[in-house]
Design an enzyme around this catalytic site. Sequence first.
Site, PDB file in Angstrom:
ATOM      1  CB  SER A  89      25.835  52.822  26.954  1.00  0.00           C
ATOM      2  OG  SER A  89      24.441  53.046  26.772  1.00  0.00           O
ATOM      3  N   GLY A  90      25.561  52.505  29.821  1.00  0.00           N
ATOM      4  CA  GLY A  90      24.793  52.713  31.051  1.00  0.00           C
ATOM      5  C   GLY A  90      23.339  53.044  30.735  1.00  0.00           C
ATOM      6  CG  ASP A 117      28.053  48.565  21.666  1.00  0.00           C
ATOM      7  OD1 ASP A 117      27.409  49.305  22.440  1.00  0.00           O
ATOM      8  OD2 ASP A 117      29.180  48.877  21.212  1.00  0.00           O
ATOM      9  CG  ASP A 118      28.485  49.570  15.694  1.00  0.00           C
ATOM     10  OD1 ASP A 118      27.835  48.516  15.494  1.00  0.00           O
ATOM     11  OD2 ASP A 118      28.136  50.682  15.245  1.00  0.00           O
ATOM     12  N   GLY A 142      22.881  57.779  24.252  1.00  0.00           N
ATOM     13  CA  GLY A 142      22.582  59.134  24.712  1.00  0.00           C
ATOM     14  C   GLY A 142      22.847  60.208  23.672  1.00  0.00           C
ATOM     15  CG  HIS A 195      -0.605  72.600  30.714  1.00  0.00           C
ATOM     16  ND1 HIS A 195      -0.833  73.617  29.830  1.00  0.00           N
ATOM     17  CD2 HIS A 195      -0.187  73.190  31.857  1.00  0.00           C
ATOM     18  CE1 HIS A 195      -0.593  74.780  30.396  1.00  0.00           C
ATOM     19  NE2 HIS A 195      -0.185  74.546  31.633  1.00  0.00           N
ATOM     20  CG  HIS A 204      18.606  63.527  27.184  1.00  0.00           C
ATOM     21  ND1 HIS A 204      19.840  62.989  27.414  1.00  0.00           N
ATOM     22  CD2 HIS A 204      17.872  63.215  28.288  1.00  0.00           C
ATOM     23  CE1 HIS A 204      19.852  62.377  28.594  1.00  0.00           C
ATOM     24  NE2 HIS A 204      18.670  62.509  29.141  1.00  0.00           N
TER      25      HIS A 204
HETATM   26  C1  LIG Z   1      26.914  73.243  30.425  1.00  0.00           C
HETATM   27  C2  LIG Z   1      27.909  72.135  30.177  1.00  0.00           C
HETATM   28  C3  LIG Z   1      27.517  71.424  28.901  1.00  0.00           C
HETATM   29  C4  LIG Z   1      29.274  72.792  30.040  1.00  0.00           C
HETATM   30  O1  LIG Z   1      30.288  71.825  29.939  1.00  0.00           O
HETATM   31  P1  LIG Z   1      31.784  72.296  29.512  1.00  0.00           P
HETATM   32  O2  LIG Z   1      31.742  73.046  28.240  1.00  0.00           O
HETATM   33  O3  LIG Z   1      32.643  71.101  29.598  1.00  0.00           O
HETATM   34  O4  LIG Z   1      32.131  73.377  30.571  1.00  0.00           O
HETATM   35  P2  LIG Z   1      33.209  73.334  31.754  1.00  0.00           P
HETATM   36  O5  LIG Z   1      32.897  72.241  32.723  1.00  0.00           O
HETATM   37  O6  LIG Z   1      34.576  73.381  31.161  1.00  0.00           O
HETATM   38  O7  LIG Z   1      32.898  74.709  32.466  1.00  0.00           O
HETATM   39  C5  LIG Z   1      33.143  75.960  31.837  1.00  0.00           C
HETATM   40  C6  LIG Z   1      32.643  77.026  32.747  1.00  0.00           C
HETATM   41  O8  LIG Z   1      31.208  76.989  32.790  1.00  0.00           O
HETATM   42  C7  LIG Z   1      30.756  76.752  34.134  1.00  0.00           C
HETATM   43  N1  LIG Z   1      29.650  75.803  34.042  1.00  0.00           N
HETATM   44  C8  LIG Z   1      29.678  74.559  33.492  1.00  0.00           C
HETATM   45  N2  LIG Z   1      28.463  74.003  33.565  1.00  0.00           N
HETATM   46  C9  LIG Z   1      27.674  74.881  34.191  1.00  0.00           C
HETATM   47  C10 LIG Z   1      26.312  74.844  34.559  1.00  0.00           C
HETATM   48  N3  LIG Z   1      25.533  73.791  34.294  1.00  0.00           N
HETATM   49  N4  LIG Z   1      25.807  75.933  35.162  1.00  0.00           N
HETATM   50  C11 LIG Z   1      26.582  77.000  35.436  1.00  0.00           C
HETATM   51  N5  LIG Z   1      27.888  77.099  35.104  1.00  0.00           N
HETATM   52  C12 LIG Z   1      28.410  76.042  34.478  1.00  0.00           C
HETATM   53  C13 LIG Z   1      31.967  76.151  34.863  1.00  0.00           C
HETATM   54  O9  LIG Z   1      31.900  76.369  36.229  1.00  0.00           O
HETATM   55  C14 LIG Z   1      33.092  76.875  34.194  1.00  0.00           C
HETATM   56  O10 LIG Z   1      33.169  78.164  34.725  1.00  0.00           O
HETATM   57  P3  LIG Z   1      34.608  78.928  34.883  1.00  0.00           P
HETATM   58  O11 LIG Z   1      35.126  79.080  33.475  1.00  0.00           O
HETATM   59  O12 LIG Z   1      34.231  80.212  35.515  1.00  0.00           O
HETATM   60  O13 LIG Z   1      35.432  78.029  35.720  1.00  0.00           O
HETATM   61  C15 LIG Z   1      27.938  71.085  31.322  1.00  0.00           C
HETATM   62  O14 LIG Z   1      28.597  71.545  32.466  1.00  0.00           O
HETATM   63  C16 LIG Z   1      26.547  70.638  31.757  1.00  0.00           C
HETATM   64  O15 LIG Z   1      25.820  71.294  32.482  1.00  0.00           O
HETATM   65  N6  LIG Z   1      26.177  69.448  31.263  1.00  0.00           N
HETATM   66  C17 LIG Z   1      24.900  68.842  31.526  1.00  0.00           C
HETATM   67  C18 LIG Z   1      25.114  67.450  32.111  1.00  0.00           C
HETATM   68  C19 LIG Z   1      23.791  66.780  32.311  1.00  0.00           C
HETATM   69  O16 LIG Z   1      22.759  67.391  32.478  1.00  0.00           O
HETATM   70  N7  LIG Z   1      23.785  65.466  32.262  1.00  0.00           N
HETATM   71  C20 LIG Z   1      22.527  64.752  32.344  1.00  0.00           C
HETATM   72  C21 LIG Z   1      22.735  63.287  32.358  1.00  0.00           C
HETATM   73  S1  LIG Z   1      21.137  62.498  32.442  1.00  0.00           S
END
Ligand SMILES: CC(C)(COP(=O)(O)OP(=O)(O)OC[C@H]1O[C@@H](n2cnc3c(N)ncnc32)[C@H](O)[C@@H]1OP(=O)(O)O)[C@@H](O)C(=O)NCCC(=O)NCCS
Length: 217
Positions: free
Chosen positions: A10-11, A32-33, A64, A129, A138
């Site tokens: 994956s990425g 990978d499967d 991930g 610390h 993660h």
């Molecule tokens: C929190 C999280 C898991 C929610 O995902 P989700 O359940 O699909 O939520 P949605 O995108 O449908 O959003 C639902 C609501 O929450 C809000 N929301 C989503 N993520 C948010 C965040 N991080 N902070 C604040 N509000 C957030 C949206 O704006 C939406 O609000 P609304 O209902 O008023 O429109 C996701 O947005 C997130 O932050 N993921 C982390 C991604 C990440 O860190 N990746 C790292 C890769 S290394």
Amino acid sequence: MRKLAIIGASGHGKVVADIARRKGYKEIVFLDDNDSIHECGGYPVIGKSTEAGTIDADVIIGIGNAGVRKQIQESLPDEKLVTLIHPDAVVAEDVVIGKGTVVMAGAVINPGVRIGKGCIINTCSSVDHDCEVGDYVHIAVGSHLCGTVSVGSGTWIGAGATVSNNTSICTDCMIGAGAVIVNDIRESGTYVGVPARRMDMEEKSVKKCGGGGYPAG
Ligand SMILES: CC(C)(COP(=O)(O)OP(=O)(O)OC[C@H]1O[C@@H](n2cnc3c(N)ncnc32)[C@H](O)[C@@H]1OP(=O)(O)O)[C@@H](O)C(=O)NCCC(=O)NCCS
């Protein structure tokens, strides 16, 4: 140096391969499967994840999803698994890091920290610390654990999130991108915002993030 087999083409697996190459692995292959994937980051996919236990190579998991990572890692003999730390990560001498954990470029891990097995300490994150980080956690890109923070197993700290010093987060939580944790979190769930509050949408959020915690598998 020995050969390395990375499970998960994956990425994320591609980034793991880049660290392995910098650490001197001369031969890198993927398992990978998904039969339709034949290469990843220029390295061949030579078989399925179930072959990891018998392949003559060190093994690391480049997946991930914490639930999947846990399931695969726990099916493997401990002696096959390695810990990979990018040469441009800064890790204090007394830090303890479990098998199967990957520490990415630019991460900083300060003295007194203990990190469990199968974790991802992602690009430019920091663990200050005396933090205690459980298994299969993660710490996503650019997120920060201040001093003496405890993070329970299976928890995902989203990109750019900050966890204030002396706070504890329980197991199997999803901390949204950019959240700021200022109080202890004692109940598993999804927390977003500044200061972070619980969201009532666990099922949906776990799916979007590839299953941050164990419950999503
Ligand atoms: C929190 C999280 C898991 C929610 O995902 P989700 O359940 O699909 O939520 P949605 O995108 O449908 O959003 C639902 C609501 O929450 C809000 N929301 C989503 N993520 C948010 C965040 N991080 N902070 C604040 N509000 C957030 C949206 O704006 C939406 O609000 P609304 O209902 O008023 O429109 C996701 O947005 C997130 O932050 N993921 C982390 C991604 C990440 O860190 N990746 C790292 C890769 S290394």
